[in-house]
Design an enzyme around this catalytic site. Structure first.
Site, mmCIF file in Angstrom:
data_model
loop_
_atom_site.group_PDB
_atom_site.id
_atom_site.type_symbol
_atom_site.label_atom_id
_atom_site.label_comp_id
_atom_site.label_asym_id
_atom_site.label_seq_id
_atom_site.Cartn_x
_atom_site.Cartn_y
_atom_site.Cartn_z
ATOM 1 N N ILE A 160 0.835 -1.209 0.000
ATOM 2 C CA ILE A 160 0.000 0.000 0.000
ATOM 3 C C ILE A 160 0.870 1.259 0.000
ATOM 4 C CG2 ILE A 160 -1.725 1.312 1.302
ATOM 5 C CD1 ILE A 160 -2.845 -1.432 2.255
ATOM 6 N N PRO A 210 2.066 -2.281 9.443
ATOM 7 C CA PRO A 210 1.191 -3.086 10.304
ATOM 8 C C PRO A 210 1.405 -2.687 11.761
ATOM 9 C CG PRO A 210 3.094 -4.373 9.649
ATOM 10 C CD PRO A 210 3.204 -3.062 8.916
ATOM 11 N N ARG A 238 -3.535 1.132 11.206
ATOM 12 C CA ARG A 238 -4.172 0.583 12.406
ATOM 13 C C ARG A 238 -4.182 1.649 13.497
ATOM 14 N NH1 ARG A 238 -6.111 -2.507 9.641
ATOM 15 N NH2 ARG A 238 -6.214 -4.776 9.724
ATOM 16 N N HIS A 299 -13.120 2.746 9.115
ATOM 17 C CA HIS A 299 -12.312 1.650 8.562
ATOM 18 C C HIS A 299 -12.888 1.202 7.217
ATOM 19 C CE1 HIS A 299 -9.356 -1.647 10.032
ATOM 20 N NE2 HIS A 299 -9.345 -1.600 8.717
HETATM 21 P P1 NAI Z 1 2.685 -4.897 3.596
HETATM 22 O O1 NAI Z 1 3.026 -6.028 4.487
HETATM 23 O O2 NAI Z 1 2.808 -5.042 2.111
HETATM 24 O O3 NAI Z 1 3.580 -3.621 4.010
HETATM 25 C C1 NAI Z 1 3.821 -3.247 5.325
HETATM 26 C C2 NAI Z 1 5.182 -2.560 5.349
HETATM 27 O O4 NAI Z 1 5.379 -2.025 6.662
HETATM 28 C C3 NAI Z 1 6.363 -3.502 5.059
HETATM 29 O O5 NAI Z 1 7.195 -2.944 4.076
HETATM 30 C C4 NAI Z 1 7.071 -3.601 6.409
HETATM 31 O O6 NAI Z 1 8.469 -3.770 6.290
HETATM 32 C C5 NAI Z 1 6.734 -2.256 7.023
HETATM 33 N N1 NAI Z 1 6.877 -2.208 8.462
HETATM 34 C C6 NAI Z 1 6.648 -3.173 9.380
HETATM 35 N N2 NAI Z 1 6.906 -2.708 10.629
HETATM 36 C C7 NAI Z 1 7.296 -1.423 10.465
HETATM 37 C C8 NAI Z 1 7.707 -0.408 11.373
HETATM 38 N N3 NAI Z 1 7.757 -0.646 12.684
HETATM 39 N N4 NAI Z 1 8.032 0.786 10.869
HETATM 40 C C9 NAI Z 1 7.996 1.025 9.538
HETATM 41 N N5 NAI Z 1 7.633 0.115 8.634
HETATM 42 C C10 NAI Z 1 7.279 -1.096 9.100
HETATM 43 O O7 NAI Z 1 1.217 -4.450 4.013
HETATM 44 P P2 NAI Z 1 0.184 -3.580 3.153
HETATM 45 O O8 NAI Z 1 -0.648 -4.485 2.325
HETATM 46 O O9 NAI Z 1 0.919 -2.471 2.494
HETATM 47 O O10 NAI Z 1 -0.745 -3.001 4.333
HETATM 48 C C11 NAI Z 1 -0.273 -2.007 5.243
HETATM 49 C C12 NAI Z 1 -1.240 -1.885 6.406
HETATM 50 O O11 NAI Z 1 -2.453 -1.270 5.967
HETATM 51 C C13 NAI Z 1 -1.737 -3.244 6.947
HETATM 52 O O12 NAI Z 1 -0.847 -3.803 7.846
HETATM 53 C C14 NAI Z 1 -3.046 -2.893 7.596
HETATM 54 O O13 NAI Z 1 -2.809 -2.601 8.974
HETATM 55 C C15 NAI Z 1 -3.496 -1.650 6.862
HETATM 56 N N6 NAI Z 1 -4.740 -1.855 6.097
HETATM 57 C C16 NAI Z 1 -5.830 -1.052 6.350
HETATM 58 C C17 NAI Z 1 -7.001 -1.185 5.628
HETATM 59 C C18 NAI Z 1 -8.169 -0.268 5.795
HETATM 60 O O14 NAI Z 1 -9.260 -0.571 5.296
HETATM 61 N N7 NAI Z 1 -8.014 0.862 6.447
HETATM 62 C C19 NAI Z 1 -7.143 -2.259 4.647
HETATM 63 C C20 NAI Z 1 -5.930 -2.986 4.406
HETATM 64 C C21 NAI Z 1 -4.797 -2.805 5.128
#
Ligand code: NAI
Length: 333
Positions: A160, A210, A238, A299
């Site tokens: 994302i 996350p 989150r 959300h």
């Molecule tokens: P992803 O797993 O592809 O990317 C997450 C990134 O965050 C990774 O590059 C990881 O290395 C990085 N990361 C992990 N811990 C970290 C930290 N402490 N500091 C900085 N970076 C860190 O996940 P994706 O698909 O990009 O989703 C991101 C987040 O979006 C999800 O974890 C979820 O919480 C949220 N989300 C929210 C939705 C909504 O409807 N509002 C729907 C889908 C996801």
């Protein structure tokens, strides 16, 4: 890996108005027998999972008690129709021998939404809409800022975050990024910086990491104090990434210029229910909703045609792979 004779999946929190049709379509295509329940899993309805090796859920809290109940009914695999899985007690799942998976649908729905919240925040959209609704057509207090004049900080450059960066690159803003791991593709558009540098440089901070034990309340009193005056904070990741009390204090002090919050702390039990006649016990949410410069949504960022279709499809595909004893790319624990 074990194979299962029964291709049965119990689906909780199945929305009749948008998900049910898609569940039936993919259930048939994949040869799965589905038990569809509109309610979230709770002690009283765990019986529906009897005989299903797989259970498919949404963002309901999966406590040790509920997971134990599922284990007792023979459940071996739990898939959440979400990307985040911080609502599941992974330790208990492991102890009970339940494999946990997510269903990561396309990143564009959430990325578009984050860009929308950034634009709404810097252009004072909430104030403008509220005024227009009461025929107050005045201009004072609603002058906006342009992205080309701003530096946007993106925390988390996964699927994302990277999509947000690509989209924002078209607006002509400067882009700084922070992640535990750097990606070459992202470096074409953004400069990776430390968190300390990000707080110093970013006019807008958007969260795409996350929620983990390490980054819980990563935006709190101390980090806010180090941010630029008038900083805009957007959270589509989150709620627990931001300390709500510190956020409120920062907004009241004028340090934070605006916020766009698709997620908040303690949203469980509220979001996706009609609670308009209820007295709620989430004071932070009430205060945040009341500010004229804070846009709160429930959300919703994922909620597009594409995301709903693909999340249902991928959650069931994961169940099928598990039941056939095959490798599952979406296993998280
Ligand atoms: P992803 O797993 O592809 O990317 C997450 C990134 O965050 C990774 O590059 C990881 O290395 C990085 N990361 C992990 N811990 C970290 C930290 N402490 N500091 C900085 N970076 C860190 O996940 P994706 O698909 O990009 O989703 C991101 C987040 O979006 C999800 O974890 C979820 O919480 C949220 N989300 C929210 C939705 C909504 O409807 N509002 C729907 C889908 C996801």
């Amino acid at each position: 890996m074990e194979r299962f004779a029964d291709m049965k999946v119990t689906v909780y929190s199945c929305r009749e108005f948008d998900e049910e049709r898609i569940f039936r379509k993919y259930g048939e295509e994949l040869g799965l027998e589905l038990v569809l329940c509109p309610d979230a899993p709770e002690p009283g309805n765990l019986g529906l999972a009897e005989g299903s090796a797989c259970v498919d859920i949404l963002t309901s809290k999966m406590t040790r008690e509920l997971l134990g109940g599922l284990r007792d009914r023979g459940v071996r695999y739990l898939v959440t129709r979400t990307i985040g899985y911080d609502h599941i007690d992974l330790e208990a799942a492991k102890e009970f021998g339940i494999t946990v998976a997510n269903a990561p649908y396309g990143p564009h729905g959430v990325a578009d939404y984050a860009v929308m919240l950034i634009l709404m925040s810097i252009r004072n959209a909430k104030r403008i809409i509220e005024r227009t609704n009461i025929q107050d057509y005045s201009l004072k207090g609603i002058q906006g800022r342009e992205l080309k004049d701003l530096t946007v900080g993106v925390i988390g450059t996964g699927r994302i975050g990277e999509t947000v960066i690509r989209s924002l690159s078209g607006f002509g803003c400067r882009l700084v990024a922070y992640d535990l791991y750097e990606k070459e593709e992202v470096k074409k558009y953004a400069e990776y910086v430390t968190l300390a540098q990000m707080w110093k440089r970013a006019d807008v901070v958007t969260l795409h990491a996350p929620l983990t034990e390490e980054n819980y309340h990563m935006i709190g009193e101390e980090s806010i104090a180090r941010m630029k005056d008038g900083v805009v904070i957007v959270n589509t990741a989150r709620g627990g990434l931001i300390d709500s009390q510190a956020l409120i204090a920062g907004i009241e002090a004028g340090k934070i210029g605006a916020a766009g919050l698709d997620v908040v702390e303690n949203e469980f039990g509220l979001y996706y229910y009609d609670r308009k006649s209820d007295v709620l016990d989430n004071r932070e949410l009430a205060v945040l909703r009341g500010f004229p410069n804070v846009t709160v949504t429930h959300h919703m960022a994922f909620y597009t045609d594409d995301c709903v279709e693909t999340v249902v499809r991928d959650s069931l595909t994961g169940c099928k792979l598990f039941l056939e004893g095959k490798e599952n790319p979406w296993r998280v624990a």
